[in-house]
Design a protein around this motif. Sequence first.
Motif, PDB file in Angstrom:
ATOM      1  N   UNK A 333      71.929  36.112  38.606  1.00 49.29           N
ATOM      2  CA  UNK A 333      70.884  35.436  39.387  1.00 49.29           C
ATOM      3  C   UNK A 333      69.954  34.658  38.462  1.00 49.29           C
ATOM      4  N   UNK A 334      69.488  35.310  37.400  1.00 49.88           N
ATOM      5  CA  UNK A 334      68.583  34.636  36.472  1.00 49.88           C
ATOM      6  C   UNK A 334      69.238  33.493  35.736  1.00 49.88           C
ATOM      7  N   UNK A 335      70.488  33.686  35.314  1.00 47.09           N
ATOM      8  CA  UNK A 335      71.173  32.662  34.530  1.00 47.09           C
ATOM      9  C   UNK A 335      71.487  31.440  35.385  1.00 47.09           C
ATOM     10  N   UNK A 336      71.948  31.664  36.612  1.00 49.09           N
ATOM     11  CA  UNK A 336      72.245  30.538  37.499  1.00 49.09           C
ATOM     12  C   UNK A 336      70.964  29.776  37.834  1.00 49.09           C
ATOM     13  N   UNK A 337      69.855  30.511  38.010  1.00 53.41           N
ATOM     14  CA  UNK A 337      68.573  29.839  38.236  1.00 53.41           C
ATOM     15  C   UNK A 337      68.202  28.958  37.051  1.00 53.41           C
ATOM     16  N   UNK A 338      68.472  29.421  35.836  1.00 52.08           N
ATOM     17  CA  UNK A 338      68.208  28.612  34.650  1.00 52.08           C
ATOM     18  C   UNK A 338      68.987  27.302  34.686  1.00 52.08           C
ATOM     19  N   UNK A 339      70.236  27.370  35.084  1.00 48.49           N
ATOM     20  CA  UNK A 339      71.040  26.152  35.184  1.00 48.49           C
ATOM     21  C   UNK A 339      70.427  25.170  36.182  1.00 48.49           C
ATOM     22  N   UNK A 340      70.091  25.671  37.375  1.00 46.40           N
ATOM     23  CA  UNK A 340      69.559  24.786  38.409  1.00 46.40           C
ATOM     24  C   UNK A 340      68.248  24.151  37.959  1.00 46.40           C
ATOM     25  N   UNK A 341      67.380  24.940  37.356  1.00 41.26           N
ATOM     26  CA  UNK A 341      66.086  24.423  36.913  1.00 41.26           C
ATOM     27  C   UNK A 341      66.225  23.440  35.757  1.00 41.26           C
ATOM     28  N   UNK A 342      67.185  23.689  34.863  1.00 37.26           N
ATOM     29  CA  UNK A 342      67.415  22.729  33.773  1.00 37.26           C
ATOM     30  C   UNK A 342      67.904  21.397  34.339  1.00 37.26           C
TER      31      UNK A 342
END
Length: 456
Positions: A333-342
Amino acid sequence: MTGTTAPRKGGRWIERWEPEDETFWKETGERTARRNLLYSVLSEHIGFSIWSMWSVMVLFMGPQYGIDPAGKFFLIATATFVGALVRVPYTFAVARFGGRNWTVVSALLLLAPTVAALVVMEPGTSYATFVAVAALTGVGGGNFASSMTNINAFFPLRKKGWALGLNAGGGNIGVPVVQLAALLVIATAGADRPRLLLAAYLPLIVAAAVLALVRMDNLAPVRNDAGAVREAARDVHTWIMAFLYVGTFGSFIGYSFAFGLVLQTQFGRTPLQAASLTFIGPLLGSLVRPVGGALADRFGGARITLAGFVAMAAATGVVVLASVRESLPVFLIGFVALFALSGVGNGSTYKMIPGIFQAKALVRGMSGEEAAAYGRRLSGAAMGLIGAVGALGGLAINLVFREAFASSGSGSAAFVTFLGFYAACCAVTWAVYLRRPARVPAGAAATEAKPQLTTV
């Protein structure tokens, strides 16, 4: 303007290009720009797939290859490093050879790393050979710089956030596409058949080159301008934006290359299990990049960029917690959120670049097409430098991961490092582009502050 058409000379060169003129844009400019954008996206998309090829090749490299996780991270880092370096000459190649001409050449250059990998991808090949072939894939990273510089020249300032976001996002999708293709190969043919994936890209590379040849255009007004390069390199905002782009694009490409290997190394996933998850983050990050550009067009690039960094820091905190507790669901969840925000940050930062340089033109007393042409000239030169430094962020991420896993067997220390960097990016964005009253960094005239901030 005495007409609304875009006069041409031989070899698909457009002689006059004035996108800020609304009549010209509506009657002929927009149609031409959108057509070039479409085929630019296609070529850049294939380039990203080849550049990120080693993020999936390492999933095919089982124990019989004799390469440990640190060695695999170094292969990925090598591709990232070369891709960052070649972005600078690729940027200037557009002005030297023409956007359409260079798109054809840069697409055909992708055949070299693909064929080389086809030849060497088997157990028993020396590690040095794998490093050399991984380095060749860096030419795919250069495609982004030339493509963005070319498309930047085609669109008016009011459309740049959307256009550059769509161009880059469509290219970025090449990362999850090659990862999905690898998943298909592993699931159907097994983890010992990497050549099937490589062979599939050969006709796609040729198709991208042919379509660019017959459907794209060169802009005659875009000329090789060493003075623009020197001026952009001397401008403090070029390097401030490069720092911020390390935080956005550096995160996207670094995590894209490393995600599958992190899942294998820290969470014990098999190649098939890792490949089934690896593509999700890069796909979301690519899809939302145009959204980041569009939001920047509406609300201002600096505001969206700051919000993105704050959210990235929060997501990284979630990843650190999940890494320490070894919770794969929370980690994902955290890692995928990082991708979207980047991805959002990628779109908003690239919107800021042309705005900054057009604002400088207004400060110098320019207006209308003169100011727009100055902004295109300087921002096009700056994009190569900013893109190259940003891609080096991907190298840094993979090297930090390599060190963390080599020393502790976990990525937790790496994520804590990234959290600190995002905090620094928040501070820089706020201090330089949003704080009131504005304070201009050293090297910029005090009278430039207000136009820069209201434009970006």
